[in-house]
Design an enzyme around this catalytic site. Structure first.
Site, mmCIF file in Angstrom:
data_model
loop_
_atom_site.group_PDB
_atom_site.id
_atom_site.type_symbol
_atom_site.label_atom_id
_atom_site.label_comp_id
_atom_site.label_asym_id
_atom_site.label_seq_id
_atom_site.Cartn_x
_atom_site.Cartn_y
_atom_site.Cartn_z
ATOM 1 N N TYR A 157 0.837 -1.203 0.000
ATOM 2 C CA TYR A 157 0.000 0.000 0.000
ATOM 3 C C TYR A 157 0.877 1.259 0.000
ATOM 4 O O TYR A 157 0.738 2.124 -0.871
ATOM 5 C CB TYR A 157 -0.899 -0.028 1.234
ATOM 6 C CG TYR A 157 -1.885 1.120 1.332
ATOM 7 C CD1 TYR A 157 -3.009 1.173 0.513
ATOM 8 C CD2 TYR A 157 -1.705 2.145 2.261
ATOM 9 C CE1 TYR A 157 -3.925 2.214 0.622
ATOM 10 C CE2 TYR A 157 -2.617 3.186 2.380
ATOM 11 C CZ TYR A 157 -3.732 3.217 1.562
ATOM 12 O OH TYR A 157 -4.642 4.257 1.675
ATOM 13 N N ASN A 202 -14.109 -0.613 13.752
ATOM 14 C CA ASN A 202 -13.957 -1.735 14.693
ATOM 15 C C ASN A 202 -14.501 -1.377 16.071
ATOM 16 O O ASN A 202 -15.310 -2.109 16.640
ATOM 17 C CB ASN A 202 -12.466 -2.087 14.862
ATOM 18 C CG ASN A 202 -12.082 -3.311 14.060
ATOM 19 O OD1 ASN A 202 -12.808 -3.733 13.171
ATOM 20 N ND2 ASN A 202 -10.933 -3.871 14.371
HETATM 21 P P1 NAD Z 1 -12.597 1.852 0.211
HETATM 22 O O1 NAD Z 1 -11.940 0.517 0.265
HETATM 23 O O2 NAD Z 1 -13.916 2.007 0.880
HETATM 24 O O3 NAD Z 1 -12.752 2.342 -1.293
HETATM 25 C C1 NAD Z 1 -11.882 1.972 -2.324
HETATM 26 C C2 NAD Z 1 -12.704 1.663 -3.554
HETATM 27 O O4 NAD Z 1 -11.837 1.298 -4.634
HETATM 28 C C3 NAD Z 1 -13.660 0.474 -3.329
HETATM 29 O O5 NAD Z 1 -14.945 0.811 -3.775
HETATM 30 C C4 NAD Z 1 -13.039 -0.629 -4.152
HETATM 31 O O6 NAD Z 1 -13.977 -1.580 -4.609
HETATM 32 C C5 NAD Z 1 -12.376 0.157 -5.277
HETATM 33 N N1 NAD Z 1 -11.273 -0.559 -5.924
HETATM 34 C C6 NAD Z 1 -10.262 -1.231 -5.335
HETATM 35 N N2 NAD Z 1 -9.437 -1.745 -6.263
HETATM 36 C C7 NAD Z 1 -9.949 -1.382 -7.474
HETATM 37 C C8 NAD Z 1 -9.568 -1.617 -8.822
HETATM 38 N N3 NAD Z 1 -8.473 -2.331 -9.115
HETATM 39 N N4 NAD Z 1 -10.335 -1.106 -9.801
HETATM 40 C C9 NAD Z 1 -11.453 -0.394 -9.525
HETATM 41 N N5 NAD Z 1 -11.867 -0.145 -8.267
HETATM 42 C C10 NAD Z 1 -11.127 -0.627 -7.252
HETATM 43 O O7 NAD Z 1 -11.546 2.907 0.793
HETATM 44 P P2 NAD Z 1 -11.713 4.458 1.086
HETATM 45 O O8 NAD Z 1 -11.473 4.663 2.524
HETATM 46 O O9 NAD Z 1 -12.947 4.984 0.481
HETATM 47 O O10 NAD Z 1 -10.436 5.037 0.322
HETATM 48 C C11 NAD Z 1 -10.554 5.654 -0.949
HETATM 49 C C12 NAD Z 1 -9.194 6.170 -1.367
HETATM 50 O O11 NAD Z 1 -8.709 7.116 -0.418
HETATM 51 C C13 NAD Z 1 -8.138 5.079 -1.492
HETATM 52 O O12 NAD Z 1 -7.332 5.343 -2.606
HETATM 53 C C14 NAD Z 1 -7.337 5.231 -0.219
HETATM 54 O O13 NAD Z 1 -6.003 4.806 -0.393
HETATM 55 C C15 NAD Z 1 -7.428 6.728 0.033
HETATM 56 N N6 NAD Z 1 -7.262 7.024 1.461
HETATM 57 C C16 NAD Z 1 -8.262 6.771 2.351
HETATM 58 C C17 NAD Z 1 -8.054 7.047 3.699
HETATM 59 C C18 NAD Z 1 -9.126 6.827 4.725
HETATM 60 O O14 NAD Z 1 -8.877 7.070 5.913
HETATM 61 N N7 NAD Z 1 -10.327 6.420 4.379
HETATM 62 C C19 NAD Z 1 -6.811 7.558 4.139
HETATM 63 C C20 NAD Z 1 -5.818 7.761 3.196
HETATM 64 C C21 NAD Z 1 -6.047 7.515 1.853
HETATM 65 N N1 UDP Z 2 -6.204 -0.392 15.935
HETATM 66 C C1 UDP Z 2 -6.549 -0.875 17.182
HETATM 67 N N2 UDP Z 2 -7.614 -1.726 17.255
HETATM 68 C C2 UDP Z 2 -8.350 -2.086 16.187
HETATM 69 C C3 UDP Z 2 -7.984 -1.583 14.923
HETATM 70 C C4 UDP Z 2 -6.897 -0.726 14.824
HETATM 71 O O1 UDP Z 2 -5.929 -0.561 18.200
HETATM 72 O O2 UDP Z 2 -9.314 -2.865 16.368
HETATM 73 C C5 UDP Z 2 -5.069 0.545 15.849
HETATM 74 C C6 UDP Z 2 -4.021 0.194 14.786
HETATM 75 O O3 UDP Z 2 -3.048 -0.689 15.303
HETATM 76 C C7 UDP Z 2 -3.441 1.569 14.485
HETATM 77 C C8 UDP Z 2 -4.632 2.523 14.661
HETATM 78 O O4 UDP Z 2 -5.581 1.806 15.439
HETATM 79 O O5 UDP Z 2 -2.449 1.905 15.434
HETATM 80 C C9 UDP Z 2 -5.277 2.935 13.347
HETATM 81 O O6 UDP Z 2 -5.531 1.771 12.595
HETATM 82 P P1 UDP Z 2 -6.286 1.799 11.186
HETATM 83 O O7 UDP Z 2 -6.179 0.434 10.622
HETATM 84 O O8 UDP Z 2 -7.634 2.376 11.368
HETATM 85 O O9 UDP Z 2 -5.464 2.868 10.324
HETATM 86 P P2 UDP Z 2 -3.915 3.069 9.988
HETATM 87 O O10 UDP Z 2 -3.048 2.205 10.858
HETATM 88 O O11 UDP Z 2 -3.804 2.728 8.564
HETATM 89 O O12 UDP Z 2 -3.719 4.510 10.308
#
Ligand code: NAD
Ligand code: UDP
Length: 339
Positions: A157, A202
């Site tokens: 990722y 979660n």
């Molecule tokens: P999500 O998993 O809910 O959404 C991702 C979407 O992409 C899903 O609908 C999935 O089906 C689609 N997808 C995955 N692989 C694909 C492919 N090969 N072709 C077409 N579609 C595909 O996640 P999200 O939280 O909505 O995240 C959306 C974007 O924002 C992602 O790129 C993620 O890396 C970025 N992002 C999210 C967060 C967050 O906290 N939610 C933080 C940082 C970055």
């Molecule tokens: N985490 C936790 N319990 C859970 C899920 C996540 O303590 O049930 C912790 C995880 O280890 C991390 C933080 O919460 O330190 C955020 O995790 P998340 O997967 O939401 O996002 P990211 O690590 O990608 O920021």
């Protein structure tokens, strides 16, 4: 409609916008917001982690279209702007098939950049705070290059997203493409997948079921949580900037909490009887994370407005309804198989 003609496109005033990953958590909110703003929305998603339930309420909208497609394959459509969000975002989802995760970030970026180049349109990349890895600089500014393990379980990722940023900047430098790179920090809200393993979903689901709240490690690690509505406003503000603004720009909420504090807040707000338990910390889990959003404030005039307690309230209400079976659980079988 006047937006698509093979020989010379004539765009109408109404923008036609491609959102890859549009059926996911963030993507579905972005589809909704852009429709509200009068745009046409083409939502492209392979439904790996996204769900038709997330966009069910938009299905009959006259300006909304859904296309099932995997962005690792080329896409031929005619649009005015591209938001590239396709990529699983939760650790259990992106570690399920890590090779596919890297392909989605890298091949997906190449395909969407190629599309933007052919059409001469601007393209925004949903990058991530994970490009900073386990940061040695706190809070993280955009100038910080990061501290990322290239061969760990999170690398598919983190490094995929870093390579996507490289591709965006090389298309910009080499081909003059108009790019926007947003570094998104932990975002939460309604339509998070209930079984995606992310901390907010979660904890809320565990609290609502009065099950133990699983703190990984001792819970002293920190995150800064941004409510989804704020995040979407930030992405759109970045897309609206002029050619000279490329980013990367941090978009997130700088209010930082320990994971233990989050657990306590969730228990208080749900009135849950859940106990806190400590589980092993996943490998390469960043110890702290807080965005420096000075650039977003200065360049976009944007900053988050929804405090954690308010955002948690709305998210808890969503999950309460989901668990009460008033809303169908999205793809319930699939994440179980993944987990
Ligand atoms: P999500 O998993 O809910 O959404 C991702 C979407 O992409 C899903 O609908 C999935 O089906 C689609 N997808 C995955 N692989 C694909 C492919 N090969 N072709 C077409 N579609 C595909 O996640 P999200 O939280 O909505 O995240 C959306 C974007 O924002 C992602 O790129 C993620 O890396 C970025 N992002 C999210 C967060 C967050 O906290 N939610 C933080 C940082 C970055
Ligand atoms: N985490 C936790 N319990 C859970 C899920 C996540 O303590 O049930 C912790 C995880 O280890 C991390 C933080 O919460 O330190 C955020 O995790 P998340 O997967 O939401 O996002 P990211 O690590 O990608 O920021």
């Amino acid at each position: 409609m006047g937006y698509a003609s093979a020989m010379g496109r004539t765009y109408s005033e109404q923008k036609r916008i491609l959102i890859t990953g549009g059926a996911g958590f963030l993507g579905s909110h972005l589809c909704e917001r852009l429709l509200e703003q009068g745009c046409e929305v083409l939502c492209v998603d392979n439904l790996f982690t996204g769900s038709k339930n997330n966009i069910a309420h938009l299905r009959d909208h006259p300006r909304f279209e859904f296309m099932r497609h995997d962005v690792t394959f080329p896409l031929f459509v005619e649009v005015d702007e591209i938001y590239n969000l396709a990529c699983p975002a939760s650790p259990i989802h992106y570690q399920h098939d890590p090779v596919q995760t890297t392909k989605t970030s890298v091949h997906g970026a190449i395909n969407m950049l190629g599309l933007a180049k052919r059409l001469g349109v601007k393209i925004l990349q949903a990058s991530t705070s994970e490009v900073y890895g386990d940061p040695a600089v706190h809070p993280q500014t955009e100038e910080y290059w990061g501290h990322v393990n290239p061969i760990g379980t999170r690398s598919c990722y983190d490094e995929g997203k870093r390579c996507a940023e490289t591709l965006f900047f090389d298309y910009h430098r080499q081909m003059g493409l108009e790019i926007k790179v947003a570094r998104i920090f932990n975002t939460y809200g309604p339509r998070m997948h209930p079984a995606d393993g992310r901390v907010v979903s979660n904890f809320i689901v565990q609290a609502l079921k009065n099950e133990p709240i699983t703190i990984y490690g001792d819970g002293s690690q920190t995150r800064s949580f941004c409510y989804v509505d704020d995040l979407i406003s930030g992405l759109i503000a970045l897309m609206e900037t002029g050619r000279d603004v490329t980013g990367p720009i941090n978009i997130g909420n700088p209010n930082e909490f320990t994971i233990r504090e989050l657990a306590t807040q969730v228990i208080e707000r749900t009135g849950s009887k859940s106990q806190l338990i400590e589980n092993p910390l996943p490998s390469d889990d960043p110890k702290q994370r807080q965005p420096d959003i000075t650039k977003a404030k200065d360049v976009l005039g944007w900053q988050p407005t929804v405090p954690l307690e308010k955002g948690l309230g709305r998210t808890i209400a969503y999950f309460r309804e989901l668990l009460a079976d008033k809303i169908e659980m999205p793809n319930e079988a699939r994440p179980r198989a993944i987990g």
